[in-house]
Design a protein around this motif. Structure first.
Motif, PDB file in Angstrom:
ATOM      1  N   ALA A 112       0.825  -1.205   0.000  1.00 44.03           N
ATOM      2  CA  ALA A 112       0.000   0.000   0.000  1.00 44.03           C
ATOM      3  C   ALA A 112       0.863   1.261   0.000  1.00 44.03           C
ATOM      4  O   ALA A 112       0.441   2.314  -0.499  1.00 44.03           O
ATOM      5  N   LEU A 113       2.090   1.143   0.525  1.00 40.08           N
ATOM      6  CA  LEU A 113       3.013   2.281   0.564  1.00 40.08           C
ATOM      7  C   LEU A 113       4.095   2.167  -0.510  1.00 40.08           C
ATOM      8  O   LEU A 113       5.184   2.706  -0.368  1.00 40.08           O
ATOM      9  N   ARG A 114       3.780   1.494  -1.609  1.00 43.82           N
ATOM     10  CA  ARG A 114       4.777   1.203  -2.638  1.00 43.82           C
ATOM     11  C   ARG A 114       5.343   2.449  -3.308  1.00 43.82           C
ATOM     12  O   ARG A 114       6.409   2.385  -3.929  1.00 43.82           O
ATOM     13  N   ASP A 115       4.653   3.590  -3.210  1.00 35.65           N
ATOM     14  CA  ASP A 115       5.131   4.796  -3.885  1.00 35.65           C
ATOM     15  C   ASP A 115       6.037   5.657  -3.015  1.00 35.65           C
ATOM     16  O   ASP A 115       6.501   6.706  -3.454  1.00 35.65           O
ATOM     17  N   VAL A 116       6.286   5.245  -1.764  1.00 33.57           N
ATOM     18  CA  VAL A 116       7.168   6.046  -0.927  1.00 33.57           C
ATOM     19  C   VAL A 116       8.618   5.826  -1.342  1.00 33.57           C
ATOM     20  O   VAL A 116       8.986   4.782  -1.877  1.00 33.57           O
ATOM     21  N   ASP A 117       9.431   6.831  -1.082  1.00 30.14           N
ATOM     22  CA  ASP A 117      10.873   6.708  -1.290  1.00 30.14           C
ATOM     23  C   ASP A 117      11.560   6.158  -0.048  1.00 30.14           C
ATOM     24  O   ASP A 117      12.528   5.403  -0.143  1.00 30.14           O
ATOM     25  N   ILE A 118      11.040   6.551   1.117  1.00 32.38           N
ATOM     26  CA  ILE A 118      11.636   6.166   2.388  1.00 32.38           C
ATOM     27  C   ILE A 118      10.538   5.615   3.287  1.00 32.38           C
ATOM     28  O   ILE A 118       9.513   6.268   3.511  1.00 32.38           O
ATOM     29  N   LEU A 119      10.750   4.419   3.797  1.00 34.88           N
ATOM     30  CA  LEU A 119       9.811   3.774   4.702  1.00 34.88           C
ATOM     31  C   LEU A 119      10.435   3.742   6.094  1.00 34.88           C
ATOM     32  O   LEU A 119      11.536   3.222   6.271  1.00 34.88           O
ATOM     33  N   LEU A 120       9.744   4.293   7.074  1.00 36.79           N
ATOM     34  CA  LEU A 120      10.255   4.353   8.440  1.00 36.79           C
ATOM     35  C   LEU A 120       9.574   3.280   9.286  1.00 36.79           C
ATOM     36  O   LEU A 120       8.346   3.141   9.252  1.00 36.79           O
ATOM     37  N   VAL A 121      10.380   2.538  10.051  1.00 34.11           N
ATOM     38  CA  VAL A 121       9.861   1.444  10.868  1.00 34.11           C
ATOM     39  C   VAL A 121      10.348   1.624  12.310  1.00 34.11           C
ATOM     40  O   VAL A 121      11.377   1.064  12.709  1.00 34.11           O
ATOM     41  N   PRO A 122       9.640   2.408  13.106  1.00 34.01           N
ATOM     42  CA  PRO A 122       9.973   2.500  14.528  1.00 34.01           C
ATOM     43  C   PRO A 122       9.536   1.232  15.241  1.00 34.01           C
ATOM     44  O   PRO A 122       8.440   0.722  14.995  1.00 34.01           O
ATOM     45  N   SER A 123      10.382   0.701  16.131  1.00 32.47           N
ATOM     46  CA  SER A 123      10.069  -0.598  16.724  1.00 32.47           C
ATOM     47  C   SER A 123      10.462  -0.668  18.187  1.00 32.47           C
ATOM     48  O   SER A 123      11.303   0.098  18.675  1.00 32.47           O
ATOM     49  N   VAL A 124       9.844  -1.617  18.895  1.00 37.12           N
ATOM     50  CA  VAL A 124      10.304  -2.049  20.204  1.00 37.12           C
ATOM     51  C   VAL A 124      10.014  -3.546  20.314  1.00 37.12           C
ATOM     52  O   VAL A 124       8.901  -3.988  20.029  1.00 37.12           O
ATOM     53  N   THR A 125      11.030  -4.307  20.676  1.00 38.39           N
ATOM     54  CA  THR A 125      10.901  -5.760  20.796  1.00 38.39           C
ATOM     55  C   THR A 125      11.645  -6.208  22.040  1.00 38.39           C
ATOM     56  O   THR A 125      12.716  -5.686  22.356  1.00 38.39           O
ATOM     57  N   GLU A 126      11.086  -7.198  22.744  1.00 35.74           N
ATOM     58  CA  GLU A 126      11.644  -7.597  24.037  1.00 35.74           C
ATOM     59  C   GLU A 126      12.706  -8.688  23.929  1.00 35.74           C
ATOM     60  O   GLU A 126      13.341  -9.017  24.934  1.00 35.74           O
ATOM     61  N   ALA A 127      12.889  -9.256  22.757  1.00 32.39           N
ATOM     62  CA  ALA A 127      13.867 -10.334  22.588  1.00 32.39           C
ATOM     63  C   ALA A 127      14.461 -10.270  21.187  1.00 32.39           C
ATOM     64  O   ALA A 127      13.915  -9.610  20.289  1.00 32.39           O
TER      65      ALA A 127
END
Length: 294
Positions: free
Chosen positions: A168-183
């Motif tokens: 759905a975001l295929r037209d973006v140049d930059i994709l941002l993925v903020p994350s938090v994971t416990e392991a």
């Protein structure tokens, strides 16, 4: 363009001034290194709950409300810093009670431009903890932000593991993925998802992570991760698809230099054309034919 992505530790804060000083210090460091786009992680704003005291910060429901109440003040700070340093900032996402959505909070990231303008992106698909324990719900739709740096999209953590959201975001140049994971397992899932979205859309994908321990919070008590920047392993990009990757669990910025024009070129004339050839899958998403080989 230079991108800075954070491995960010959540701290127990004694005052609002402590928070303001911390965020200002982080932004100043990245801007001083020449970064134009700064990416903070998912739920990094949970440290704001400590301003209401340890008891509130340690209560799942109370901490949601405490953080949500301070989001407007945090937004004003990030808008001022974006303007002051002339940078784009994806602020750490925060639980946000939005009466237009319903009685339960969403997980909301906010993108600030140097003009002070702000856009918001809500998480689309909740993890089991968010939906079964915390009661955080899906929010508003996916958005594409048209900025001076190019078209930017945001997939918050778990969202990066779902290819149709990336599509759905295929037209973006930059994709941002903020994350938090416990392991490390969770970090690896999001890392793989982020790299896969860069491959499919032939774009740059930027992962930020919450890191370290926060014994005052049952939600982010242990966080494992690192910042990283990915692209498609193709002409004009690193052969591994990895622009840069920080050390695991080491707080600080990870930097990468990227060229938006290279994205357009690889989409037009790459060795492979994953983004263009996505539609070749049409009609192949049903049940496969079963062949007996006993």
């Amino acid at each position: 363009m230079k991108i800075a992505t954070a491995s960010y530790p959540a701290d127990f804060l004694d005052s609002w001034q402590d928070y303001e000083d911390k965020i200002t210090r982080w932004v100043s460091e990245a801007a001083g290194a020449g970064a134009q786009l700064l990416v903070f992680p998912e739920y990094g704003a949970m440290e704001l709950a400590t301003l209401a005291g340890r008891e509130v910060a340690g209560d799942l429901e109370a901490s949601l409300k405490a953080v949500s109440d301070l989001v407007p003040q945090a937004d004003a700070l990030h808008a001022a810093l974006a303007r002051r340093f002339g940078v784009h900032i994806l602020a750490a996402s925060a639980p946000t009670f939005d009466p237009q959505i319903g009685p339960r909070p969403v997980n909301r990231a906010r993108l600030f431009a140097p003009s002070g303008a702000m856009g918001v992106q809500d998480k689309q698909i909740m993890t089991r903890f968010e939906r079964e324990t915390w009661g955080v719900v899906a929010g508003g739709p996916l958005r594409v932000f048209d900025t001076a740096l190019g078209r930017i999209g945001v997939l918050i953590c778990y969202d990066s593991e779902f290819p149709l959201l990336g599509r759905a975001l295929r037209d973006v140049d930059i994709l941002l993925v903020p994350s938090v994971t416990e392991a490390l397992t969770g970090h690896s899932r999001v890392r793989i998802g982020t790299a896969a979205r860069a491959l499919e859309a032939q774009c740059v994908a930027v992962m930020s992570s919450l890191v370290g321990t926060a014994d005052w919070s049952p939600a982010i008590d242990v966080s494992v991760g690192r910042g990283a920047v990915f692209g498609p392993p193709d002409v004009g990009f690193p052969a591994t698809g990895v622009f840069a990757e920080g050390a695991l669990n080491l707080p600080g910025w990870t930097y990468a230099e990227v060229d938006i024009e290279t994205i357009a070129e690889v989409r037009r004339d790459g060795v492979v054309l994953n983004r263009l050839h996505w539609d070749d899958q049409q009609g192949r998403d049903g049940a496969p034919e079963t062949v007996a080989l006993r």
